[in-house]
Motif scaffolding. Structure first.
Motif, PDB file in Angstrom:
ATOM      1  N   ALA A  59       0.842  -1.210   0.000  1.00  0.00           N
ATOM      2  CA  ALA A  59       0.000   0.000   0.000  1.00  0.00           C
ATOM      3  C   ALA A  59       0.871   1.252   0.000  1.00  0.00           C
ATOM      4  O   ALA A  59       0.643   2.189  -0.777  1.00  0.00           O
ATOM      5  CB  ALA A  59      -0.925  -0.007   1.213  1.00  0.00           C
ATOM      6  N   LEU A  62       4.133   1.484  -0.803  1.00  0.00           N
ATOM      7  CA  LEU A  62       4.952   1.576  -2.020  1.00  0.00           C
ATOM      8  C   LEU A  62       4.112   2.177  -3.151  1.00  0.00           C
ATOM      9  O   LEU A  62       4.555   3.078  -3.863  1.00  0.00           O
ATOM     10  CB  LEU A  62       5.465   0.186  -2.411  1.00  0.00           C
ATOM     11  N   SER A  63       2.882   1.680  -3.266  1.00  0.00           N
ATOM     12  CA  SER A  63       1.994   2.181  -4.318  1.00  0.00           C
ATOM     13  C   SER A  63       1.705   3.667  -4.120  1.00  0.00           C
ATOM     14  O   SER A  63       1.741   4.463  -5.063  1.00  0.00           O
ATOM     15  CB  SER A  63       0.696   1.382  -4.285  1.00  0.00           C
ATOM     16  N   ALA A  64       1.413   4.045  -2.865  1.00  0.00           N
ATOM     17  CA  ALA A  64       1.125   5.457  -2.571  1.00  0.00           C
ATOM     18  C   ALA A  64       2.350   6.320  -2.861  1.00  0.00           C
ATOM     19  O   ALA A  64       2.240   7.405  -3.443  1.00  0.00           O
ATOM     20  CB  ALA A  64       0.702   5.601  -1.114  1.00  0.00           C
TER      21      ALA A  64
END
Lengths: 164, 313
Positions: free
Chosen positions: B188, B190-192
């Motif tokens: 989560a 890393l994606s953000a």
């Protein structure tokens, strides 16, 4: 049992990886999108968590003008502190998404402003008509603000709804 | 000389996930999340009808039109309760108290799996009924409720253990559950973080400036003075990018993760103070603490003792 859990784990992490690399969005118009939607219901598996990667400086205000039986008017304006009759700040936070939705989604623009107007007319029984006005503006950037630039909201959407 | 062995890699991965672990972190996760959800629901109660009522801000027929056809809507629940003579107006409050009751039993750990399924399902119904009103808070609550449903969260600090329904022993299942939660948080963030990296406004401080001065978000302070110190939002933007993107590395390094967890808490405390998103900040802090808090505690306990001075006779 162990093998089943291992298989589910592999599917779970493959799915999260696809979401992470924005692959799922490209499969939206395929049959795979059904699987994605189900995974979303389960645990938001296709959420890409890019909070605030959109235009944050874009601001929307809503103004509701209530026309009453006695020909008086009442203006409820989010710019002037109208908070949709909410009792908790956390409830009011939810309207940020709604205003973004109304502003961006032209398909549902009329539908959503209509439903909000219906609620407004039910809340304010003395009103016979409500004008829904959506105002938008782009906040100046840090550099522009320092240079003295200020933005004023402009009307981007308007609709009238009368009680029956 | 480097030699690659697929079997060795597989056994390392298996050991990483399946080494038996104490279920205590999962007990903390269960209690923290379910209590949090109860608080969130109770805060919502005075406005419950406005959001979920038939003639709420988004009327049922419209919110239903925005859903997938298979999704269960509050209108379906209302129709079901109608068979028992419960009116549409009352049905949304019956629904509310069943949801809070299920969460209460999950907190106590009584028949945990069953009531976690009930809470998760009712949360889907809430989300399906307010498609234009849900945001990050609801998404992370839903992820947490899903994990409460599938993880062995009743193995610690629960009535299920007291009643002998569940064993409190460390198992490989608890190990898998803790690893999955940890990795999901890493994914989560890393994606953000990666999502933000491509946006130049995160690098020059504009995003933080917009957020701090956004008229919708209720900041505790008027932050326009920040314009005189542009390095503050710029630094905070870089700090956010650094902490979020490298969360998945920092959290796996002993002792460094204490620093990382502290920074994550500070980041979300900032979101609470400057954007007024108190509950969103709360769930994010609880998820990180549930995932890595026990390892941070272990690191802190293992802190090296100061070297004692030797005396020479």
């Amino acid at each position: 049992m162990k093998y089943l859990i291992r298989t589910l784990l592999v599917v779970h992490f493959c799915f999260l990886t696809l979401a992470l690399f924005q692959v799922l969005g490209k499969l939206e118009r395929t049959n795979f999108s059904y699987f994605t939607a189900v995974m979303n219901d389960l645990y938001f598996g296709d959420w890409s968590f890019g909070f605030f990667s959109q235009k944050v400086g874009s601001v929307a205000f809503e103004r509701y003008t209530l026309h009453k039986w006695d020909r008086s008017q009442e203006i409820l304006d989010t710019q002037k502190g109208f908070r949709y009759f909410t009792h908790a700040h956390e409830s009011y936070n939810r309207f940020y998404g709604l205003s973004v939705y109304i502003r961006q989604d032209t398909t549902y623009q009329d539908l959503l402003s209509h439903t909000v107007a219906v609620r407004m007319l039910n809340q304010k029984r003395e009103a016979v008509k409500v004008d829904v006005s959506l105002l938008g503006m782009q906040n100046p950037s840090l550099r522009d603000w320092k240079a003295g630039k200020r933005s004023q909201p402009k009307e981007v959407y308007f609709a009238e709804f009368a009680a029956q | 000389m480097f030699s690659f062995s697929f079997n060795a890699l597989l056994s390392r991965i298996t050991a990483f996930f399946e080494t038996p672990q104490s279920p205590a972190p999962l007990g903390f996760f269960r209690i923290a999340i379910s209590l949090f959800c109860i608080v969130q629901a109770l805060l919502w109660l005075p406005d419950w009808e406005a959001f979920l009522g038939k003639y709420g801000w988004i009327q049922w027929e419209i919110s239903r039109a925005l859903n997938n056809p298979w999704e269960v809507h509050i209108e379906h629940i209302s129709q079901l309760l109608g068979w028992f003579g419960i009116s549409e107006e009352n049905s949304i409050y019956v629904f509310f108290w069943v949801y809070v009751g299920a969460l209460g039993l999950v907190t106590l750990g009584l028949l945990t799996r069953i009531f976690a399924i009930v809470a998760w399902f009712l949360h889907i119904v809430i989300m399906a009924s307010i498609p234009t009103f849900f945001y990050g808070l609801d998404i992370f609550i839903h992820i947490a409720l899903f994990y409460l449903m599938v993880f062995p969260v009743s193995k610690a600090w629960s009535l299920d253990v007291k009643l002998g329904l569940v064993s409190p022993e460390a198992t490989w299942g608890a190990g898998v559950a803790i690893r999955v939660l940890q990795l999901h948080m890493c994914f989560a963030y890393l994606s953000a973080g990666v999502g933000k990296i491509w946006n130049y406004e995160w690098w020059n401080g504009d995003i933080l400036w917009y957020s701090m001065t956004h008229p919708f978000f209720k900041s505790l302070l008027d932050m326009h003075w920040v314009a005189d110190y542009p390095f503050i939002p710029m630094f905070l933007g870089w700090w956010t990018l650094f902490i979020e993107t490298l969360y998945g590395i920092g959290m796996w390094i002993p002792r460094v993760r204490v620093f990382w967890l502290f920074n994550m808490i500070a980041l979300h405390a900032g979101i609470a103070v400057f954007l007024g998103l108190w509950l969103f900040a709360g769930i994010m802090i609880l998820l990180s603490v549930s995932a890595f808090g026990h390892e941070c505690l272990r690191d802190l306990k293992k802190r090296p003792k100061p070297i004692q001075k030797r005396s020479v006779a």
